[in-house]
Design an enzyme around this catalytic site. Structure first.
Site, short mmCIF file in Angstrom:
data_model
loop_
_atom_site.label_atom_id
_atom_site.label_comp_id
_atom_site.label_asym_id
_atom_site.label_seq_id
_atom_site.Cartn_x
_atom_site.Cartn_y
_atom_site.Cartn_z
N ARG A 98 14.44 1.07 3.92
CA ARG A 98 13.25 0.27 3.65
C ARG A 98 13.52 -1.15 4.08
O ARG A 98 14.53 -1.73 3.69
CB ARG A 98 12.87 0.28 2.17
CG ARG A 98 11.90 -0.87 1.85
CD ARG A 98 11.30 -0.85 0.49
NE ARG A 98 10.36 0.24 0.36
CZ ARG A 98 9.43 0.30 -0.59
NH1 ARG A 98 9.31 -0.65 -1.49
NH2 ARG A 98 8.60 1.34 -0.65
N HIS A 109 4.43 3.35 6.39
CA HIS A 109 4.96 3.84 5.12
C HIS A 109 4.73 5.36 5.06
O HIS A 109 3.92 5.85 4.26
CB HIS A 109 4.28 3.12 3.96
CG HIS A 109 4.99 3.24 2.65
ND1 HIS A 109 6.19 3.90 2.50
CD2 HIS A 109 4.65 2.79 1.40
CE1 HIS A 109 6.56 3.85 1.23
NE2 HIS A 109 5.65 3.18 0.54
N GLN A 112 4.92 7.61 1.78
CA GLN A 112 3.79 7.40 0.87
C GLN A 112 2.61 8.29 1.28
O GLN A 112 1.94 8.89 0.44
CB GLN A 112 3.37 5.92 0.89
CG GLN A 112 2.13 5.62 0.03
CD GLN A 112 2.40 5.77 -1.46
OE1 GLN A 112 3.39 5.24 -1.96
NE2 GLN A 112 1.53 6.48 -2.18
N ASP A 156 -4.90 -1.33 -1.21
CA ASP A 156 -3.50 -1.76 -1.32
C ASP A 156 -3.50 -3.26 -1.58
O ASP A 156 -4.54 -3.92 -1.47
CB ASP A 156 -2.77 -1.40 0.00
CG ASP A 156 -1.26 -1.68 -0.04
OD1 ASP A 156 -0.72 -1.92 -1.14
OD2 ASP A 156 -0.64 -1.68 1.03
N CYS A 188 -1.31 2.95 -3.42
CA CYS A 188 0.11 3.34 -3.33
C CYS A 188 0.94 2.72 -4.45
O CYS A 188 2.02 3.22 -4.76
CB CYS A 188 0.66 2.93 -1.97
SG CYS A 188 0.47 1.17 -1.63
N ARG A 200 5.31 11.26 -4.89
CA ARG A 200 6.33 10.68 -4.00
C ARG A 200 7.62 11.48 -4.09
O ARG A 200 8.28 11.77 -3.11
CB ARG A 200 6.64 9.23 -4.42
CG ARG A 200 5.50 8.24 -4.28
CD ARG A 200 5.03 8.09 -2.87
NE ARG A 200 6.11 7.76 -1.97
CZ ARG A 200 6.70 6.55 -1.87
NH1 ARG A 200 6.27 5.55 -2.59
NH2 ARG A 200 7.69 6.34 -1.01
N1 NVA Z 1 1.60 -2.82 1.69
C1 NVA Z 1 2.51 -2.85 0.59
C2 NVA Z 1 2.90 -1.47 0.21
C3 NVA Z 1 3.86 -1.37 -0.95
C4 NVA Z 1 4.25 0.03 -1.29
C5 NVA Z 1 3.73 -3.68 0.95
O1 NVA Z 1 4.24 -3.52 2.07
O2 NVA Z 1 4.16 -4.51 0.14
N1 CP Z 2 4.44 2.87 -3.28
C1 CP Z 2 5.68 2.38 -3.13
O1 CP Z 2 6.30 2.48 -2.06
O2 CP Z 2 6.20 1.80 -4.22
P1 CP Z 2 7.59 1.02 -4.31
O3 CP Z 2 7.42 -0.25 -3.52
O4 CP Z 2 7.79 0.78 -5.77
O5 CP Z 2 8.67 1.89 -3.72
#
Ligand code: NVA
Ligand code: CP
Length: 313
Positions: free
Chosen positions: A106, A133, A136, A229, A270, A298
């Site tokens: 990540r 992502h 997700q 989101d 998400c 998930r």
């Molecule tokens: N768009 C958000 C998704 C988090 C799971 C981010 O990248 O912070």
């Molecule tokens: N939805 C998601 O990816 O959550 P986290 O950022 O907590 O992993």
């Protein structure tokens, strides 16, 4: 279906049949967990989990899914590992590939996860980048299938930042699976035209449509799911006030849900959410919300992905 040694980088690289196979497997592992059937399919195996950004769901899903099958997962934050600082991504990938059976990543750049996959020699899973992502979206597809019993022909409307990782990845998932996908966002936050074109080409095969618009009115009637989101993703914190200005008219509230003219329309996110910002408290906490199912799924979809790509399904 043989997915041995496959990475998951964007989901574009998986066919509709392969995604369906992963979702079927996820249903199966969910049922096993419900019945408390214990397997040890990852015994003697190791998973490296690299996190440049924070995570609750993704980290916990990977770590518990791997651990409860007898595998050993190692969490590596950028404070712990030389990645990109003292050591190149290529070298890190080759070292980790010698020690681990799989790698989760990540972080910021999509290029990093792709370089890891190119050099590691073991499956690499994208646990979120600025662009995509994919794990997700597997959970979201699973949630939609549980709700409606099918994917093809559904209509999913994403409202908010139309060029973030979720907007992109939902486009891929919907285009692959035959779900009509609508992005509603201010023009400033539209996805790249070339990306939209690419999605339309994928959608042609599945019979889905891809729409990008700034108008809520006239575009959400008949939606089966409304998805939103956060307005400022991880790494974009400095843009928060600009985004509030742009996105306030796109907040999902009771009125938005009513405009779908579909009593059975569900609300998806998400998570983590900024309650009261991109979605009103009553909608995310209300009867249409499926956010906790998405979060749980998930784990099941990630377990299915690892079982399939590590040859343990
Ligand atoms: N768009 C958000 C998704 C988090 C799971 C981010 O990248 O912070
Ligand atoms: N939805 C998601 O990816 O959550 P986290 O950022 O907590 O992993």
């Amino acid at each position: 279906m043989n997915l041995l040694n496959r990475s998951l980088l964007t989901l574009k690289e998986y066919t509709q049949e392969e995604i369906t196979y992963l979702l079927d497997l996820a249903d199966k592992v969910k049922e096993e967990r419900r019945k408390k059937i214990v397997h040890q399919r990852f015994i003697g195996m190791t998973l490296a989990m690299i996190f440049e950004k924070r995570s609750t769901r993704t980290r916990c899903a990977f770590e518990t899914a791997f651990g409860e099958e007898g595998g050993h997962a190692v969490f590596l934050s950028t404070d712990d590992i030389q990645l990109g600082a003292k050591e190149s991504i290529e070298d890190t990938a080759r070292v980790l590939g010698r020690m681990f059976d799989a790698i989760e990543f990540r972080g910021y750049k999509q290029e990093t996860v792709e370089t890891l996959a190119r050099y590691a020699g073991v499956p690499v899973y994208n646990g979120l980048t600025d662009m995509y992502h994919p794990t997700q979206v597997l959970a979201d597809l699973m949630t939609l299938r549980e709700e409606f019993g099918r994917l093809k022909g559904l209509k999913l409307v994403y409202i908010g930042d139309g060029r973030n990782n979720m907007a992109h990845s939902l486009a891929i998932g919907c285009a692959k699976m035959g779900i009509d996908y609508v992005i509603i966002s201010p023009k400033e936050l539209f996805p790249d035209q070339s990306f939209v074109q690419e999605m339309r080409e994928i959608a042609e095969k599945s019979g889905a449509s891809i729409t990008v618009t700034s108008q809520i009115e006239g575009n959400i009637a008949g939606a089966d799911a409304i998805y939103t989101d956060v307005w400022a993703s991880m790494g974009e914190e400095s843009k928060a006030s600009e985004r509030i200005k742009l996105l306030t008219p796109y907040k999902v509230d009771k009125k938005t849900m009513e405009m779908t003219q579909n009593r059975n329309c569900i609300f998806m996110h998400c998570l983590p959410a900024v309650k009261g910002q991109e979605v009103s408290f009553d909608v995310i906490e209300g009867p249409a919300s499926r956010v906790w199912d998405e979060a749980e799924n998930r784990k099941h979809t990630i377990k299915a992905l690892m079982l399939a790509t590590l040859g343990k399904a």
